[in-house]
Design a protein around this motif. Structure first.
Motif, PDB file in Angstrom:
ATOM      1  N   ILE A 162       0.841  -1.199   0.000  1.00  0.00           N
ATOM      2  CA  ILE A 162       0.000   0.000   0.000  1.00  0.00           C
ATOM      3  C   ILE A 162       0.876   1.248   0.000  1.00  0.00           C
ATOM      4  CG2 ILE A 162      -1.713   1.332   1.290  1.00  0.00           C
ATOM      5  CD1 ILE A 162      -2.647  -1.483   2.419  1.00  0.00           C
ATOM      6  N   ALA A 163       1.905   1.262   0.844  1.00  0.00           N
ATOM      7  CA  ALA A 163       2.813   2.420   0.905  1.00  0.00           C
ATOM      8  C   ALA A 163       3.468   2.653  -0.452  1.00  0.00           C
ATOM      9  CB  ALA A 163       3.875   2.199   1.991  1.00  0.00           C
ATOM     10  N   ARG A 164       3.853   1.581  -1.120  1.00  0.00           N
ATOM     11  CA  ARG A 164       4.477   1.697  -2.448  1.00  0.00           C
ATOM     12  C   ARG A 164       3.468   2.271  -3.460  1.00  0.00           C
ATOM     13  NH1 ARG A 164       7.241  -2.968  -2.678  1.00  0.00           N
ATOM     14  NH2 ARG A 164       5.345  -4.099  -3.189  1.00  0.00           N
ATOM     15  N   GLU A 165       2.224   1.800  -3.412  1.00  0.00           N
ATOM     16  CA  GLU A 165       1.174   2.346  -4.289  1.00  0.00           C
ATOM     17  C   GLU A 165       0.993   3.842  -4.066  1.00  0.00           C
ATOM     18  OE1 GLU A 165      -1.153   1.619  -6.660  1.00  0.00           O
ATOM     19  OE2 GLU A 165      -0.299  -0.352  -6.998  1.00  0.00           O
ATOM     20  N   LEU A 166       0.989   4.254  -2.796  1.00  0.00           N
ATOM     21  CA  LEU A 166       0.821   5.667  -2.470  1.00  0.00           C
ATOM     22  C   LEU A 166       1.990   6.492  -3.014  1.00  0.00           C
ATOM     23  CD1 LEU A 166      -0.521   5.388   1.185  1.00  0.00           C
ATOM     24  CD2 LEU A 166      -1.845   5.864  -0.886  1.00  0.00           C
ATOM     25  N   ARG A 167       3.189   5.966  -2.846  1.00  0.00           N
ATOM     26  CA  ARG A 167       4.388   6.659  -3.358  1.00  0.00           C
ATOM     27  C   ARG A 167       4.354   6.754  -4.884  1.00  0.00           C
ATOM     28  NH1 ARG A 167       7.067   3.495   0.458  1.00  0.00           N
ATOM     29  NH2 ARG A 167       7.692   2.032  -1.157  1.00  0.00           N
ATOM     30  N   ASP A 168       4.040   5.643  -5.522  1.00  0.00           N
ATOM     31  CA  ASP A 168       4.037   5.573  -6.988  1.00  0.00           C
ATOM     32  C   ASP A 168       2.982   6.480  -7.607  1.00  0.00           C
ATOM     33  OD1 ASP A 168       6.112   3.781  -6.776  1.00  0.00           O
ATOM     34  OD2 ASP A 168       4.904   2.023  -7.299  1.00  0.00           O
TER      35      ASP A 168
END
Length: 171
Positions: A162-168
């Motif tokens: 989820i954190a990676r999705e938010l960053r991306d």
């Protein structure tokens, strides 16, 4: 206007509270768990609210807690599994980063412990949980901007995805 960085939705046992806590820690933000907020305001567990005050009272309290969290929280918000049944809540979720925590039935059943006092699982808990999942699945899927499996991933792995999705996405 402030808004949450992510709103977690999913069935009972999907890991909203657990993943929400880990995600909030990872992002350095607060977690608002609307079920916990309802319990805090009522001064009693959700099961007691259902038994003593009725589902209608619980849903009204839940609706208020959700509306306030969506309007004012700046961190992670974890919604109760049934919060998405309210059409006003569904409308309020428009424009938010909504993360659906998908869970297989067997994992949800194991996690909620079908012998525990969950008010909507009274009677035949296994059949009730299966019916809840079937009823709510199309709603969860329609609201999601991101879907992450908590059957496939540990809570830590789910939070990282989820954190990676938010960053991306630049959020």
């Amino acid at each position: 206007m402030s808004r949450p960085v992510a709103v977690l939705i999913g069935s009972p046992g999907s890991g909203k509270s657990t993943v929400g806590r880990i995600l909030a820690e990872r992002l350095g933000v607060d977690l608002v768990d609307t079920d916990a907020e309802v319990e805090r305001r009522a001064g009693k567990p959700i099961g007691d609210i259902f038994v003593e005050d009725g589902e209608e009272t619980f849903r009204a309290m839940e609706r208020q807690a959700v509306a306030e969290a969506l309007a004012g929280a700046t961190g992670v918000v974890a919604l109760g599994g049934g919060a998405i049944l309210d059409e006003r809540t569904r409308a309020d979720l428009a424009g938010h980063r909504v993360v659906y925590l998908e869970v297989e039935f067997a994992d949800a059943a194991r996690r909620v412990g079908l012998d525990t006092a969950r008010p909507l699982l009274l009677g035949n808990p296994r059949a009730r949980l299966k019916a809840l999942l079937k009823e709510r699945l199309p709603i969860y899927e329609s609201l999601a901007t991101v879907t992450v499996s908590t059957s496939e991933y540990s809570p830590e792995e789910a939070a990282e995805r989820i954190a990676r999705e938010l960053r991306d996405s630049g959020d």
